[in-house]
Design an enzyme around this catalytic site. Sequence first.
Site, PDB file in Angstrom:
ATOM      1  N   SER A   1       1.260   3.927  -3.204  1.00  0.00           N
ATOM      2  CA  SER A   1       0.896   5.343  -3.062  1.00  0.00           C
ATOM      3  C   SER A   1       2.070   6.244  -3.414  1.00  0.00           C
ATOM      4  O   SER A   1       1.896   7.274  -4.082  1.00  0.00           O
ATOM      5  CB  SER A   1       0.424   5.630  -1.634  1.00  0.00           C
ATOM      6  OG  SER A   1       1.489   5.562  -0.698  1.00  0.00           O
TER       7      SER A   1
ATOM      8  N   ALA B   1       0.837  -1.207   0.000  1.00  0.00           N
ATOM      9  CA  ALA B   1       0.000   0.000   0.000  1.00  0.00           C
ATOM     10  C   ALA B   1       0.868   1.252   0.000  1.00  0.00           C
ATOM     11  O   ALA B   1       0.627   2.202  -0.754  1.00  0.00           O
ATOM     12  CB  ALA B   1      -0.931  -0.006   1.217  1.00  0.00           C
ATOM     13  N   TYR B   2       1.879   1.245   0.843  1.00  0.00           N
ATOM     14  CA  TYR B   2       2.753   2.408   0.962  1.00  0.00           C
ATOM     15  C   TYR B   2       3.490   2.696  -0.342  1.00  0.00           C
ATOM     16  O   TYR B   2       3.477   3.824  -0.851  1.00  0.00           O
ATOM     17  CB  TYR B   2       3.753   2.187   2.095  1.00  0.00           C
ATOM     18  CG  TYR B   2       4.656   3.368   2.364  1.00  0.00           C
ATOM     19  CD1 TYR B   2       4.157   4.529   2.936  1.00  0.00           C
ATOM     20  CD2 TYR B   2       6.012   3.315   2.052  1.00  0.00           C
ATOM     21  CE1 TYR B   2       4.973   5.616   3.180  1.00  0.00           C
ATOM     22  CE2 TYR B   2       6.837   4.386   2.291  1.00  0.00           C
ATOM     23  CZ  TYR B   2       6.322   5.537   2.865  1.00  0.00           C
ATOM     24  OH  TYR B   2       7.147   6.617   3.101  1.00  0.00           O
ATOM     25  N   VAL B   3       4.122   1.662  -0.928  1.00  0.00           N
ATOM     26  CA  VAL B   3       4.901   1.901  -2.141  1.00  0.00           C
ATOM     27  C   VAL B   3       4.010   2.206  -3.340  1.00  0.00           C
ATOM     28  O   VAL B   3       4.401   2.960  -4.235  1.00  0.00           O
ATOM     29  CB  VAL B   3       5.861   0.727  -2.455  1.00  0.00           C
ATOM     30  CG1 VAL B   3       6.907   0.595  -1.377  1.00  0.00           C
ATOM     31  CG2 VAL B   3       5.100  -0.574  -2.630  1.00  0.00           C
TER      32      VAL B   3
END
Length: 281
Positions: free
Chosen positions: A156, A152-154
Amino acid sequence: MLKGKTAVITGGSRGIGKAIARQLLNEGAAVLLVARSRAELEATSKELALLGCVEIMDADVSHELDVIRIADKISGLWNTADILVNAAAIQGPIGPVTDVVNAAEWRLVIEINLFGTFLMIRALAPLMRINGRGKIINFAGGGEGAYPNFSAYVASKGGIVRLTETVAAELKADRIDVNAIAPGGVNTRMLDDVLEAGPAKAGREAYERSLKQKEAGGVPPEKAARLAAFLASEASDGLTGKVISAVWDDYGKFPQHLSEIVGSDVYSWRRIKPQDRGCEW
């Protein structure tokens, strides 16, 4: 470098955002700090107040109505905005995508990190046009290439890189420079989340790397803050659409090579073809 300038910093109550607020205040800017926690904003405002003009607003950048309120507050305070720093971000669920139990938590990362960045740019770029120029600073993250267990982080942050490059092209005629900072491994609350998740969820490599980073102290957030001040200043005028490392890139020399940098693919994410490496296949 920033005397008389106004800056809006999302995620400005702690971590890298707070370090940037301090740096911009030291350079003479007036700042509006935006975050979801009123208590954290008030504590940060009290800490930084002696450095200059500090305004605060509790808001969620992933909510369109909140972003409209932010723009209205800026209009009431200063009529215009010179600098926007999109530092608000969360890390979200840690673990393989197949182990994500609550898909809404994954989606929330995109909404805050990527959609929030879009909403803030859309709302503040028109205010920058009033002065005929502006500076927008976004944040990449998660390194380059695959980052297992942090999808999810990467996702985004990768989206923010492409958004940065695209918006930079759209706003170039308005003299609004748009760039992204890769801050490096800064010890923030996100790092603590990785350590709390443990090797089972974060993966052995990421966990051990994070443990070493915690013990070593990590990259000082002031490195990202100094880069942000450079990107917010007239010294970087014309530099746009790039991803710049606060740790590795000698950005102090950029003004001497501006046309070469802007006219090339350096400091950007690009596909590498075999022939780029001298291969014939």
